[in-house]
Design an enzyme around this catalytic site. Structure first.
Site, PDB file in Angstrom:
ATOM      1  N   LYS A  82      21.108  51.709  57.722  1.00  5.87           N
ATOM      2  CA  LYS A  82      20.574  52.893  58.904  1.00  5.87           C
ATOM      3  C   LYS A  82      21.387  53.825  58.765  1.00  5.87           C
ATOM      4  O   LYS A  82      22.519  53.860  58.765  1.00  5.87           O
ATOM      5  CB  LYS A  82      20.814  51.521  60.636  1.00  5.87           C
ATOM      6  CG  LYS A  82      20.101  52.778  61.341  1.00  5.87           C
ATOM      7  CD  LYS A  82      20.057  51.750  62.269  1.00  5.87           C
ATOM      8  CE  LYS A  82      19.675  52.483  63.570  1.00  5.87           C
ATOM      9  NZ  LYS A  82      19.493  51.816  65.085  1.00  5.87           N
ATOM     10  N   SER A 157      15.014  51.805  67.202  1.00  8.53           N
ATOM     11  CA  SER A 157      15.561  52.394  66.615  1.00  8.53           C
ATOM     12  C   SER A 157      15.839  52.502  64.942  1.00  8.53           C
ATOM     13  O   SER A 157      16.185  53.472  64.150  1.00  8.53           O
ATOM     14  CB  SER A 157      16.568  53.587  66.982  1.00  8.53           C
ATOM     15  OG  SER A 157      17.361  52.712  67.034  1.00  8.53           O
ATOM     16  N   SER A 181      17.376  47.365  69.273  1.00 10.44           N
ATOM     17  CA  SER A 181      16.682  48.353  67.570  1.00 10.44           C
ATOM     18  C   SER A 181      16.524  47.603  66.765  1.00 10.44           C
ATOM     19  O   SER A 181      16.338  48.250  65.715  1.00 10.44           O
ATOM     20  CB  SER A 181      17.776  49.789  68.323  1.00 10.44           C
ATOM     21  OG  SER A 181      17.346  50.784  69.037  1.00 10.44           O
TER      22      SER A 181
HETATM   23  N1  GLN Z   1      14.723  51.968  72.522  1.00 15.05           N
HETATM   24  C1  GLN Z   1      16.340  51.636  73.270  1.00 15.05           C
HETATM   25  C2  GLN Z   1      17.008  53.576  73.269  1.00 15.05           C
HETATM   26  O1  GLN Z   1      16.151  54.073  72.851  1.00 15.05           O
HETATM   27  C3  GLN Z   1      17.645  50.747  72.223  1.00 15.05           C
HETATM   28  C4  GLN Z   1      17.137  52.050  71.160  1.00 15.05           C
HETATM   29  C5  GLN Z   1      18.743  50.804  70.707  1.00 15.05           C
HETATM   30  O2  GLN Z   1      18.583  49.603  70.489  1.00 15.05           O
HETATM   31  N2  GLN Z   1      19.926  51.867  69.706  1.00 15.05           N
HETATM   32  O3  GLN Z   1      17.831  52.885  73.796  1.00 15.05           O
END
Ligand code: GLN
Length: 492
Positions: A82, A157, A181
């Protein structure tokens, strides 16, 4: 079976037996990238030349015979990272214009560890800007598409990592999970995603989002590979002040089909969050399989579940607003030109460099941390976080694991939730509690909905009980037999 459908464990065995070379394996994945990457868009940067050079070097080592006893289980395996994990000399953008031309001077600890293990980096994968989002549409570059259906999102994400693994572009990838994510994109893409216990994997070199919840973990084609990656990732790191000293554990020992001594809780509140009926049905079916194999199954209650999402969306933006203050036009990345004074430099750099979701979170976080509202929002959210932690502690006094769906829906359409942040936030409703409590959780594929989209199941465990999670996950994986049938990639 094509090489790009096999797991890391199978592939490294083939290389050891000299059935394929490291370069063969790499080329199979490069070829896959060539075929489909322009449709999937899983990567921000592809490091082809570097990867080929390394593959040839590893082949030389293999040929010299000196390597065999030192081979790690992931030696020679092509991986993705990532793009919020720092890689020395390789552009690391965090999905943001702010870091579009940022070349880090050092490697994240996890990158060091995987490099030492002999893995081959194929590229940096797309993500929602600074890991904020659930669809990878918040990337400043382009959205990634779901390999199972190109009109749909891969989740986020870590959507680029999940899509790259699901599409056969890499064997496995790393993601980061602050509120879901790793697990949510794993569920949307039909692969395995694991968020370790907070503090188990070093965050050194992970571009921080919400530091009290961020954890790095693997996205893999099966549970076995997840155990192999954990073996490499977990370990104390003095450069991360929240790093935990755990004894060395071989997680492959947990890969047995046996759940007879397992007490399994089914948290009722998790099934009351507008879960799509096909998802709950399949989840209950999986639970019944485990029950038949001897697990003791009982309904349990986590009464503060309802509060998890609002709590997360106060605490995560608060921490983010603080973490992102370092992007000031002076220390890292982008700098605005034609400014008149220092304030102008700050505000112009940040206005141009950040996208709208990141700005929304910075504003929210700055607000809840302000003198006038700290008690009303931030402090209160911290108290509710404690209640959520206590919910889990109460249940885990009597149970080994909890099982729920990973997400309320399968992969949604691109654009579907983009104009409605609240709808987007809701896709994490079942994943954020684990981050608030710091407990480990894994998502594994358990089948498909009637339109053929993958469905994920979540297993949550006590702090440091990754081995138990892997055992239950492995048992289910073997019983469901999806691996044999599974058709990774955009073959449809
Ligand atoms: N979708 C969640 C957010 O927008 C989690 C994101 C994540 O785990 N990095 O914060």
């Amino acid at each position: 079976m094509e090489l790009f459908r096999k797991s890391g464990r199978e592939l490294s065995a083939m290389m050891l037996k000299r059935e394929i070379s490291v370069e063969d394996l790499l080329r199979a994945h490069l070829c896959r990238i060539e075929q489909i990457e322009n449709k999937v868009k899983a990567f921000i940067t592809i490091t082809e030349e570097r990867a080929l050079k390394l593959a040839r070097e590893l082949d030389r080592q293999l040929a010299s015979g000196a390597m065999d006893d030192r081979l790690s289980d992931l030696w020679g395996i092509p991986i993705g990272l990532k793009d919020n994990l720092l890689t020395r000399g390789i552009r690391t953008t965090s999905g943001s214009k702010m870091l579009a031309e940022y070349f880090p001077p050092y490697d994240a600890t996890v990158v060091e560890r995987l490099t030492r293990g002999g893995t081959i980096l194929m590229g940096k994968t797309n993500l929602d800007e600074f890991a904020m989002g659930s669809s990878t549409e918040n990337s400043a570059f382009y959205p990634t598409r779901n390999p199972w259906d190109l009109t749909r999102v891969p989740g986020g994400s870590s959507g680029g990592s999940a899509a790259a693994v699901a599409a056969g572009e890499v064997v496995l990838a790393l993601g980061s999970d602050t509120g879901g994510s790793i697990r949510q994109p794993a569920a949307f893409c039909g692969i395995v995603g694991l968020k370790p216990t907070y503090g188990s994997v070093s965050r050194y070199g992970l571009i921080a989002f919400a530091s009290s919840m961020d954890q790095i973990g693997p996205l893999t084609r099966d549970v076995t590979d997840s155990a192999l990656v954990l073996n490499q990732l977990i370990g104390y790191d003095p450069r991360d002040s929240t790093s935990v000293r755990r004894g060395t554990e071989d997680f492959t020992q947990a890969l047995i089909t046996d759940v007879k001594d397992i007490k399994l809780g089914v948290p009722q509140e998790y099934f009351e969050q507008n879960i799509h009926p096909e998802i709950s049905q399949l989840t209950y079916k999986a639970i019944r399989i485990l029950e038949k194999l001897g697990a003791q199954v009982e309904e349990v209650s986590l009464p503060h579940t309802e509060m998890a999402l609002p709590t997360y969306y106060i605490l995560a933006p608060a921490e983010a607003s603080s973490n992102l203050s370092r992007f000031d036009g002076i220390r890292f990345g982008k700098r605005a030109h034609e400014v008149t004074d220092l304030n102008d430099l700050y505000s112009l750099t940040r206005s141009e460099g950040f996208g709208s979701e990141v700005k929304r979170r910075i504003m929210l976080g700055t607000y809840t941390l302000s003198v006038g509202y700290y008690d009303q929002y931030y402090r209160k959210a911290q108290k509710v976080r404690t209640l959520i932690i206590e919910d889990f502690a109460r249940v885990f006094a009597n149970f080994d694991v909890l099982i729920s769906p990973t997400t309320p829906t399968t992969a949604f359409k691109l654009q579907e939730n983009l104009q409605n942040p609240l709808a987007m936030y809701k896709s994490d409703i079942l994943t954020v509690p684990a981050n608030l409590a710091g407990i480990p959780a894994i998502s594994i594929p358990i089948g498909f909905d009637s339109t053929g989209l993958p469905i994920g199941l979540q297993i949550l465990g006590k702090h440091f009980a990754e081995a138990t999670l892997l055992r239950v996950a492995y048992t289910l994986e073997q019983e469901l037999g999806l691996l044999a049938k599974k058709d990774w990639g955009i073959t449809r």
